[in-house]
Design a protein around this motif. Sequence first.
Motif, PDB file in Angstrom:
ATOM      1  N   LEU A 103       0.836  -1.210   0.000  1.00 30.97           N
ATOM      2  CA  LEU A 103       0.000   0.000   0.000  1.00 30.97           C
ATOM      3  C   LEU A 103       0.867   1.255   0.000  1.00 30.97           C
ATOM      4  O   LEU A 103       0.569   2.233  -0.712  1.00 30.97           O
ATOM      5  N   ARG A 104       1.963   1.230   0.762  1.00 36.73           N
ATOM      6  CA  ARG A 104       2.842   2.409   0.789  1.00 36.73           C
ATOM      7  C   ARG A 104       3.470   2.635  -0.595  1.00 36.73           C
ATOM      8  O   ARG A 104       3.597   3.771  -1.055  1.00 36.73           O
TER       9      ARG A 104
ATOM     10  N   ILE B  31      -3.859   5.545   5.636  1.00 33.58           N
ATOM     11  CA  ILE B  31      -2.689   5.140   6.439  1.00 33.58           C
ATOM     12  C   ILE B  31      -2.420   6.181   7.521  1.00 33.58           C
ATOM     13  O   ILE B  31      -2.137   5.846   8.673  1.00 33.58           O
TER      14      ILE B  31
ATOM     15  N   GLU C 173      -6.580   3.843   9.379  1.00 31.64           N
ATOM     16  CA  GLU C 173      -7.803   3.129   8.972  1.00 31.64           C
ATOM     17  C   GLU C 173      -7.477   2.084   7.908  1.00 31.64           C
ATOM     18  O   GLU C 173      -6.407   2.126   7.293  1.00 31.64           O
ATOM     19  N   ILE C 174      -8.419   1.192   7.664  1.00 31.35           N
ATOM     20  CA  ILE C 174      -8.168   0.093   6.728  1.00 31.35           C
ATOM     21  C   ILE C 174      -8.654   0.448   5.313  1.00 31.35           C
ATOM     22  O   ILE C 174      -9.807   0.838   5.120  1.00 31.35           O
ATOM     23  N   VAL C 175      -7.754   0.307   4.383  1.00 30.39           N
ATOM     24  CA  VAL C 175      -8.029   0.615   2.966  1.00 30.39           C
ATOM     25  C   VAL C 175      -9.035  -0.420   2.422  1.00 30.39           C
ATOM     26  O   VAL C 175      -8.973  -1.602   2.794  1.00 30.39           O
TER      27      VAL C 175
ATOM     28  N   GLY D  77       0.378  -8.838   7.696  1.00 30.19           N
ATOM     29  CA  GLY D  77      -0.529  -7.720   7.944  1.00 30.19           C
ATOM     30  C   GLY D  77      -1.835  -7.802   7.169  1.00 30.19           C
ATOM     31  O   GLY D  77      -2.456  -6.784   6.861  1.00 30.19           O
ATOM     32  N   PHE D  78      -2.265  -8.996   6.909  1.00 34.47           N
ATOM     33  CA  PHE D  78      -3.489  -9.208   6.143  1.00 34.47           C
ATOM     34  C   PHE D  78      -4.054 -10.569   6.505  1.00 34.47           C
ATOM     35  O   PHE D  78      -3.272 -11.530   6.615  1.00 34.47           O
TER      36      PHE D  78
ATOM     37  N   ARG E 179      -6.900  -7.655   7.688  1.00 30.50           N
ATOM     38  CA  ARG E 179      -7.021  -6.770   8.842  1.00 30.50           C
ATOM     39  C   ARG E 179      -8.458  -6.683   9.339  1.00 30.50           C
ATOM     40  O   ARG E 179      -8.705  -6.168  10.415  1.00 30.50           O
TER      41      ARG E 179
ATOM     42  N   ASN F  27     -11.610  -7.829   4.448  1.00 29.33           N
ATOM     43  CA  ASN F  27     -10.354  -8.297   3.841  1.00 29.33           C
ATOM     44  C   ASN F  27     -10.384  -9.808   3.678  1.00 29.33           C
ATOM     45  O   ASN F  27     -10.064 -10.355   2.626  1.00 29.33           O
TER      46      ASN F  27
ATOM     47  N   ARG G 109       7.736   6.781   9.099  1.00 31.21           N
ATOM     48  CA  ARG G 109       6.381   6.438   8.664  1.00 31.21           C
ATOM     49  C   ARG G 109       5.385   7.470   9.180  1.00 31.21           C
ATOM     50  O   ARG G 109       5.449   7.887  10.329  1.00 31.21           O
TER      51      ARG G 109
ATOM     52  N   ARG H 195      -4.788   2.928  15.613  1.00 26.60           N
ATOM     53  CA  ARG H 195      -4.505   1.613  15.033  1.00 26.60           C
ATOM     54  C   ARG H 195      -4.807   0.506  16.048  1.00 26.60           C
ATOM     55  O   ARG H 195      -5.298  -0.558  15.696  1.00 26.60           O
TER      56      ARG H 195
HETATM   57  N1  LIG Z   1      -4.560  -5.204   5.058  1.00 22.22           N
HETATM   58  C1  LIG Z   1      -4.132  -3.933   5.288  1.00 22.22           C
HETATM   59  C2  LIG Z   1      -2.846  -3.684   5.761  1.00 22.22           C
HETATM   60  C3  LIG Z   1      -2.475  -2.376   6.000  1.00 22.22           C
HETATM   61  N2  LIG Z   1      -3.333  -1.367   5.762  1.00 22.22           N
HETATM   62  C4  LIG Z   1      -2.962   0.049   6.003  1.00 22.22           C
HETATM   63  O1  LIG Z   1      -1.555   0.213   6.089  1.00 22.22           O
HETATM   64  C5  LIG Z   1      -1.204   0.661   7.395  1.00 22.22           C
HETATM   65  C6  LIG Z   1       0.134   0.118   7.789  1.00 22.22           C
HETATM   66  O2  LIG Z   1       0.094  -1.308   7.762  1.00 22.22           O
HETATM   67  P1  LIG Z   1       1.277  -2.230   8.364  1.00 22.22           P
HETATM   68  O3  LIG Z   1       0.891  -3.634   8.092  1.00 22.22           O
HETATM   69  O4  LIG Z   1       2.541  -1.824   7.683  1.00 22.22           O
HETATM   70  O5  LIG Z   1       1.306  -1.942   9.807  1.00 22.22           O
HETATM   71  C7  LIG Z   1      -2.384   0.235   8.277  1.00 22.22           C
HETATM   72  O6  LIG Z   1      -2.518   0.986   9.472  1.00 22.22           O
HETATM   73  C8  LIG Z   1      -3.531   0.530   7.330  1.00 22.22           C
HETATM   74  O7  LIG Z   1      -3.798   1.907   7.239  1.00 22.22           O
HETATM   75  C9  LIG Z   1      -4.598  -1.636   5.294  1.00 22.22           C
HETATM   76  O8  LIG Z   1      -5.402  -0.717   5.085  1.00 22.22           O
HETATM   77  N3  LIG Z   1      -4.980  -2.916   5.054  1.00 22.22           N
END
Ligand SMILES: Nc1ccn([C@@H]2O[C@H](COP(=O)(O)O)[C@@H](O)[C@H]2O)c(=O)n1
Length: 247
Positions: free
Chosen positions: A75-76, A93, A97-99, A124-125, A127, A131, A167, A178
């Motif tokens: 995502l980044r 981010i 919040e969750i994308v 990280g998935f 979340r 998802n 970050r 978070r």
């Molecule tokens: N499934 C996900 C994972 C991450 N995000 C967004 O990215 C941010 C950072 O994630 P890390 O795994 O690197 O900690 C997270 O706070 C979310 O905003 C997401 O949306 N969906």
Amino acid sequence: MFLKLFQRGKTGEASDLESNEESDDERQGSEKRLKGSAAFSKSHDPGGPGSGKGTQCANIVKHFGYSHFSAGDLLRAERDSGSENGTMIKNMIKKGEIVPSEVTIKLLQRAMEEDGNDKFLIDGFPRNEENRAAFESVTEIEPEFVLFFDCPEEEMEKRVLNRNQNRDDDNIETIRNRFKVYMESSLPVIEYYNSKGKVHKIDAAKPIDQVFEAVKEVFSSHEDRMSTRNCASISRSPICGNETVAA
Ligand SMILES: Nc1ccn([C@@H]2O[C@H](COP(=O)(O)O)[C@@H](O)[C@H]2O)c(=O)n1
Ligand SMILES: Nc1ncnc2c1ncn2[C@@H]1O[C@H](COP(=O)(O)OP(=O)(O)OP(=O)(O)O)[C@@H](O)[C@H]1O
């Protein structure tokens, strides 16, 4: 067999995450039903922000030859690429919040397709429930097992605030949100996998090398199970991710 899991809260008290764990036979049966195949190797890697998921994934890559896909890293990268979703991802981010799932799943699918390795893990998935359900429905993939990195909030907060990776979300306001999102949206997904007997709890509050010893045990036992089932090759392994293999 019963598995009892605990999620430590802010003060370190444990709350129950109790469920039945399937026996090996039952598990093998459900895996077969899942894809009509004999063997799977796939793992999920959920845990709170700063619990050390990325750190341990790097160790798993080195030690076990898995590919590592981090939903957050993807995502980044998408945010920084100038894509049409960049601004939305940046805002989500920044707030912690969750994308929306379709965006993250497309990125994961692309990364999995481009990667030649047959073994991979996803970090990280999922979340949240959206998802999880969307990923499983689009890819028809379920994880073979899930690593749950259990760590007190105070420790995770300290780690994130000292991370030094520039970050946008490593600040006290975002990290607190978070944690809230994690408790409300991510823990239920772990409970879901726990009810299927797929969760391995790791005490992530310990030093990095001790955490990796526990992680190694889980991966080694899964690799042993695969080899005793006489697999010709190991399937893809994301948190999820899997292709069927010949037995
Ligand atoms: N499934 C996900 C994972 C991450 N995000 C967004 O990215 C941010 C950072 O994630 P890390 O795994 O690197 O900690 C997270 O706070 C979310 O905003 C997401 O949306 N969906
Ligand atoms: N067991 C540990 N003990 C102490 N520090 C650790 C441990 N594991 C990781 N760290 C450090 O904590 C910070 C966060 O670790 P890491 O980035 O691996 O966490 P994460 O769970 O992937 O976080 P996020 O979900 O926010 O991306 C890093 O600076 C890392 O070096």
